[in-house]
Enzyme design. Structure first.
Site, mmCIF file in Angstrom:
data_model
loop_
_atom_site.group_PDB
_atom_site.id
_atom_site.type_symbol
_atom_site.label_atom_id
_atom_site.label_comp_id
_atom_site.label_asym_id
_atom_site.label_seq_id
_atom_site.Cartn_x
_atom_site.Cartn_y
_atom_site.Cartn_z
ATOM 1 N N ASP A 81 0.865 -0.894 0.214
ATOM 2 C CA ASP A 81 -0.096 -0.114 0.131
ATOM 3 C C ASP A 81 1.080 0.520 -0.310
ATOM 4 O OD1 ASP A 81 -2.125 1.068 0.703
ATOM 5 O OD2 ASP A 81 -2.384 1.037 2.781
ATOM 6 N N HIS A 82 0.642 2.454 -0.938
ATOM 7 C CA HIS A 82 1.256 3.085 -1.425
ATOM 8 C C HIS A 82 3.126 3.463 -1.368
ATOM 9 C CE1 HIS A 82 -2.171 6.040 -0.507
ATOM 10 N NE2 HIS A 82 -2.437 5.107 0.649
ATOM 11 N N ASP A 103 2.936 4.989 -5.798
ATOM 12 C CA ASP A 103 2.191 6.093 -5.347
ATOM 13 C C ASP A 103 2.913 8.165 -5.742
ATOM 14 O OD1 ASP A 103 1.372 7.865 -4.869
ATOM 15 O OD2 ASP A 103 0.643 7.508 -2.350
ATOM 16 N N GLY A 209 -9.400 5.621 1.220
ATOM 17 C CA GLY A 209 -9.779 6.530 2.131
ATOM 18 C C GLY A 209 -11.438 5.879 2.739
ATOM 19 N N SER A 211 -13.296 4.596 4.433
ATOM 20 C CA SER A 211 -13.626 3.842 5.782
ATOM 21 C C SER A 211 -14.503 4.393 6.064
ATOM 22 C CB SER A 211 -12.605 4.002 7.030
ATOM 23 O OG SER A 211 -11.524 3.299 6.969
HETATM 24 P P1 13P Z 1 -8.673 4.715 5.664
HETATM 25 O O1 13P Z 1 -8.383 5.542 6.235
HETATM 26 O O2 13P Z 1 -10.688 5.704 4.788
HETATM 27 O O3 13P Z 1 -9.777 2.950 6.523
HETATM 28 O O4 13P Z 1 -8.657 4.630 4.186
HETATM 29 C C1 13P Z 1 -7.278 3.471 3.988
HETATM 30 C C2 13P Z 1 -6.214 3.349 2.954
HETATM 31 O O5 13P Z 1 -6.607 4.175 1.914
HETATM 32 C C3 13P Z 1 -5.197 2.795 2.778
HETATM 33 O O6 13P Z 1 -4.210 3.002 1.468
HETATM 34 O O1 G3H Z 2 -3.115 5.015 3.759
HETATM 35 C C1 G3H Z 2 -2.081 4.712 4.695
HETATM 36 C C2 G3H Z 2 -2.724 3.582 5.251
HETATM 37 O O2 G3H Z 2 -3.911 3.788 6.075
HETATM 38 C C3 G3H Z 2 -1.231 2.625 5.865
HETATM 39 O O3 G3H Z 2 -1.225 4.001 7.185
HETATM 40 O O4 G3H Z 2 1.005 4.186 6.725
HETATM 41 O O5 G3H Z 2 0.569 4.597 9.296
HETATM 42 O O6 G3H Z 2 0.297 2.204 7.885
HETATM 43 P P1 G3H Z 2 0.138 3.711 8.190
HETATM 44 ZN ZN ZN Z 3 -4.298 4.666 0.742
#
Ligand code: 13P
Ligand code: G3H
Ligand code: ZN
Ligand code: NA
Length: 306
Positions: A81-82, A103, A209, A211
């Site tokens: 992720d990212h 990203d 994002g 949630s």
């Molecule tokens: P939330 O913070 O809305 O759960 O999004 C998580 C997210 O986009 C992780 O890449």
């Molecule tokens: O988009 C970000 C995710 O919620 C991960 O967050 O870098 O704190 O693990 P983190």
């Molecule tokens: Zn994200």
């Protein structure tokens, strides 16, 4: 077994649903997500950020996800992720990830194209899927933060996808990371999603994002000693609508964090003599499992997609 996202996105696009992408950094979060998906017979993406990988340890994380996938009996994608750089993406691919995000959304456009192309070229040699991002979400994204949304520009999305060969694209339509997504009314730019969908038929879109920031979890946290004020998430009907459209991957981290924290706070408050971590972390795990089952039923529509 670990799989890439190709088949799952194809089926999700055609079926008008989304695959849940859930962030994890420890054993119990991982088990909770996989057990929930097993109970719903749902495809799933397990994702970890760079900081989550540092927390768990790269090799520990990959071995744990592989083993849990086998033992629980659910195939899953393991996704970065990212991803902040080519180097981090490469490390993940070399370690066994089946999907990576690069990203480059905070870079200028040509730099985003170039870094995404570089990751695509390496990843595709290893049968690994690639997600990129165009547009900027307001709020904090790992180490970078922005005050305003920079909505994705549909014609630029078409150019980006054609030039990079990327497998999926995260877009900015008004969501943001964390527990504080909207000051006033929630508003997503479905017109932008629709335009992108029209210009890129059959191409999987990703929503970060996403949630819902369940008020019950927040209330339980606060009831048992927490202090979380003004939290607000994306309304569930908007997420389901996005799922029925070109959106094929919905990212959720905050809702799992809140559910786990609420359950652990409650358990410890109600069981002051308990000190076996399996008991209180176990309560957190059960809460995540119930949360993920709810997401599959109400937000994603991915039941029986395995
Ligand atoms: P939330 O913070 O809305 O759960 O999004 C998580 C997210 O986009 C992780 O890449
Ligand atoms: O988009 C970000 C995710 O919620 C991960 O967050 O870098 O704190 O693990 P983190
Ligand atoms: Zn994200
Ligand atoms: Na969809």
């Amino acid at each position: 077994a670990l799989v890439n996202t190709k088949e799952m996105f194809k089926k999700a696009y055609e079926g008008g649903y989304s695959i849940g992408a859930f962030n994890i950094s420890d054993l119990e979060q991982l088990q909770a997500v996989l057990e929930a998906c097993k109970s719903r017979n749902s495809a799933v993406i397990i994702q970890a950020s760079k900081s989550a990988i540092s927390y768990a340890g790269m090799d520990t994380l990959v071995a744990m996800v592989k083993a849990a996938s086998e033992e629980i009996g659910v195939d899953c994608a393991l996704h970065l992720d990212h991803g902040p750089s080519f180097e981090v993406a490469k490390k993940c691919i070399d370690a066994g990830f089946t999907s990576v995000m690069i990203d480059g959304s905070h870079l200028d456009y040509e730099e985003n194209v170039a870094i995404t192309k570089q990751v695509v070229e390496y990843a595709h040699q290893h049968n690994v899927s690639v997600e990129a991002e165009l547009g900027v979400l307001a709020g904090v994204e790992d180490e970078v933060s922005s005050d305003v949304h920079k909505y994705t520009e549909p014609d630029q999305a078409v150019d980006f996808v054609n030039r990079t060969g990327v497998d999926s694209l995260a877009i900015a339509i008004g969501t943001s990371h964390g527990a504080f997504k909207f000051k006033g009314e929630a508003n997503l730019r479905f017109d932008i999603l629709e335009e992108i969908q029209g210009k890129l038929p059959n191409f999987p879109i990703v929503l970060h994002g996403a949630s819902a920031v369940d008020p019950e979890s927040v209330a339980t946290c606060n009831k048992f000693g927490g202090d979380i004020a003004g939290a607000k998430g994306v309304p569930v009907d908007m997420l389901r609508k996005a799922s029925s459209m070109a959106v094929c991957k919905i990212n959720m981290d905050t809702d799992l964090r809140l559910a786990m924290t609420a359950a652990i706070r409650k358990f410890l408050a109600e069981n002051p003599s308990a000190f076996d971590p399996r008991k209180y972390i176990g309560a957190g795990k059960e809460a995540i499992k119930a949360t993920v089952e709810g997401k599959i039923d109400v937000v994603l529509g991915s039941k029986d997609s395995l």
